[in-house]
Enzyme design. Structure first.
Site, PDB file in Angstrom:
ATOM      1  N   ASN A 130       0.847  -1.200   0.000  1.00 49.81           N
ATOM      2  CA  ASN A 130       0.000   0.000   0.000  1.00 49.81           C
ATOM      3  C   ASN A 130       0.881   1.248   0.000  1.00 49.81           C
ATOM      4  OD1 ASN A 130       0.739  -0.674   2.706  1.00 49.81           O
ATOM      5  ND2 ASN A 130      -0.985   0.453   3.561  1.00 49.81           N
ATOM      6  N   CYS A 161      -4.410   0.835  -1.995  1.00 44.52           N
ATOM      7  CA  CYS A 161      -4.203  -0.445  -1.307  1.00 44.52           C
ATOM      8  C   CYS A 161      -3.174  -1.297  -2.044  1.00 44.52           C
ATOM      9  CB  CYS A 161      -5.502  -1.232  -1.251  1.00 44.52           C
ATOM     10  SG  CYS A 161      -6.821  -0.484  -0.287  1.00 44.52           S
ATOM     11  N   GLU A 175      -3.399  -4.417  -2.892  1.00 43.83           N
ATOM     12  CA  GLU A 175      -4.006  -5.274  -3.920  1.00 43.83           C
ATOM     13  C   GLU A 175      -4.149  -4.531  -5.239  1.00 43.83           C
ATOM     14  OE1 GLU A 175      -5.023  -4.666  -0.833  1.00 43.83           O
ATOM     15  OE2 GLU A 175      -6.451  -6.154  -0.140  1.00 43.83           O
ATOM     16  N   CYS A 212     -11.014  -2.962  -3.876  1.00 44.95           N
ATOM     17  CA  CYS A 212     -10.038  -3.909  -4.435  1.00 44.95           C
ATOM     18  C   CYS A 212     -10.732  -5.152  -4.983  1.00 44.95           C
ATOM     19  CB  CYS A 212      -9.002  -4.291  -3.381  1.00 44.95           C
ATOM     20  SG  CYS A 212      -7.873  -2.930  -3.026  1.00 44.95           S
TER      21      CYS A 212
HETATM   22  N1  THU Z   1      -5.210  -1.390   2.888  1.00 41.82           N
HETATM   23  C1  THU Z   1      -4.662  -2.225   1.946  1.00 41.82           C
HETATM   24  O1  THU Z   1      -3.605  -1.952   1.395  1.00 41.82           O
HETATM   25  N2  THU Z   1      -5.342  -3.350   1.637  1.00 41.82           N
HETATM   26  C2  THU Z   1      -6.449  -3.791   2.292  1.00 41.82           C
HETATM   27  O2  THU Z   1      -6.934  -4.859   1.988  1.00 41.82           O
HETATM   28  C3  THU Z   1      -7.072  -2.975   3.333  1.00 41.82           C
HETATM   29  C4  THU Z   1      -6.476  -1.632   3.544  1.00 41.82           C
HETATM   30  C5  THU Z   1      -4.447  -0.200   3.275  1.00 41.82           C
HETATM   31  C6  THU Z   1      -5.034   1.120   2.905  1.00 41.82           C
HETATM   32  C7  THU Z   1      -4.394   2.034   3.926  1.00 41.82           C
HETATM   33  O3  THU Z   1      -3.103   2.421   3.469  1.00 41.82           O
HETATM   34  C8  THU Z   1      -4.205   1.158   5.145  1.00 41.82           C
HETATM   35  O4  THU Z   1      -4.320  -0.178   4.684  1.00 41.82           O
HETATM   36  C9  THU Z   1      -5.213   1.385   6.260  1.00 41.82           C
HETATM   37  O5  THU Z   1      -6.497   1.393   5.760  1.00 41.82           O
END
Ligand code: THU
Length: 148
Positions: free
Chosen positions: A56, A67, A69, A103
Site C-alpha cells: 500500500n 491499497c 491489492e 479492491c
Molecule cells: N489497505 C490495503 O492496502 N489493503 C487492504 O486490503 C485494506 C487496507 C491499506 C489502505 C491504507 O493504506 C491502510 O491499509 C489502512 O487502511
C-alpha cells in the site's frame, strides 16, 4: 504432451498459499503507510506462474492512498500480465487484513474466479474465491476483450 497435461504441470509448479503469503509479507516491508501505520503487502499470481508483489502507498491527502491489492493489479497490467489465478494479502502480524470492497471490484475486472488468500481474525490465513467475497459484482456485458 497434450494441452491438458501442460496445464496440469503449470498448476503443479505454481507457488501455493504459503509461498504467496511469504512474498506478500516481503512486499509489505516496502509499504509507505506513515498515516495509518497499517502496512499491507499483496502477491498476485499469474497463470504462467509469475508473482507480482506490491504494497500500500498512502498520501497526506488520505483519500489518494492506494491499497496493496490494487497496486499489484495495476503493476501487473502495466507489465502486460492479465491472467491471474490467485492473490495473497497480509498486514501486520496477528492482524486481520481482508481485501476492501474497491479492491474486490478491481480484481473482479480481470479475474472473477480468483483465489484469494488473506488474514482473517487473529491473523489466521483464510482462502476464499473472489466470487464468494464479491457476489453479484458489477460487470459490463460488452467488454471489447482487446488490449486497448
Ligand atoms: N489497505 C490495503 O492496502 N489493503 C487492504 O486490503 C485494506 C487496507 C491499506 C489502505 C491504507 O493504506 C491502510 O491499509 C489502512 O487502511
Amino acid at each position: 504432451v497434450t494441452a491438458r497435461t501442460r496445464a496440469d504441470r503449470a498448476r503443479a509448479s505454481r507457488p501455493g498459499a504459503a509461498e504467496l503469503m511469504r512474498v506478500a509479507n516481503a512486499a509489505r516491508r516496502q509499504s509507505y503507510a506513515p498515516y495509518s501505520r497499517f502496512t499491507v503487502g499483496a502477491a498476485l499470481l499469474t497463470r504462467g506462474g509469475r508473482v507480482i508483489a506490491a504494497s500500500n502507498v498512502e498520501n497526506s491527502s488520505y483519500g489518494l492512498s492506494i491499497c496493496a491489492e490494487r497496486a499489484a493489479v495495476f503493476k501487473a497490467i502495466s507489465e502486460g500480465e492479465r491472467d491471474f489465478v490467485a492473490i495473497a494479502v497480509t498486514g501486520p502480524a496477528g492482524r486481520a487484513a481482508q481485501p476492501c470492497g474497491s479492491c474486490r471490484q478491481v480484481l473482479h475486472e480481470f479475474a472473477p474466479g480468483l483465489i484469494v488468500h488473506f488474514r482473517g481474525a487473529g491473523g489466521r490465513t483464510l482462502t476464499r474465491s473472489l466470487d464468494q467475497l464479491l457476489p453479484h459484482a458489477f460487470d459490463f456485458d460488452h467488454k471489447t476483450g482487446g488490449r486497448s
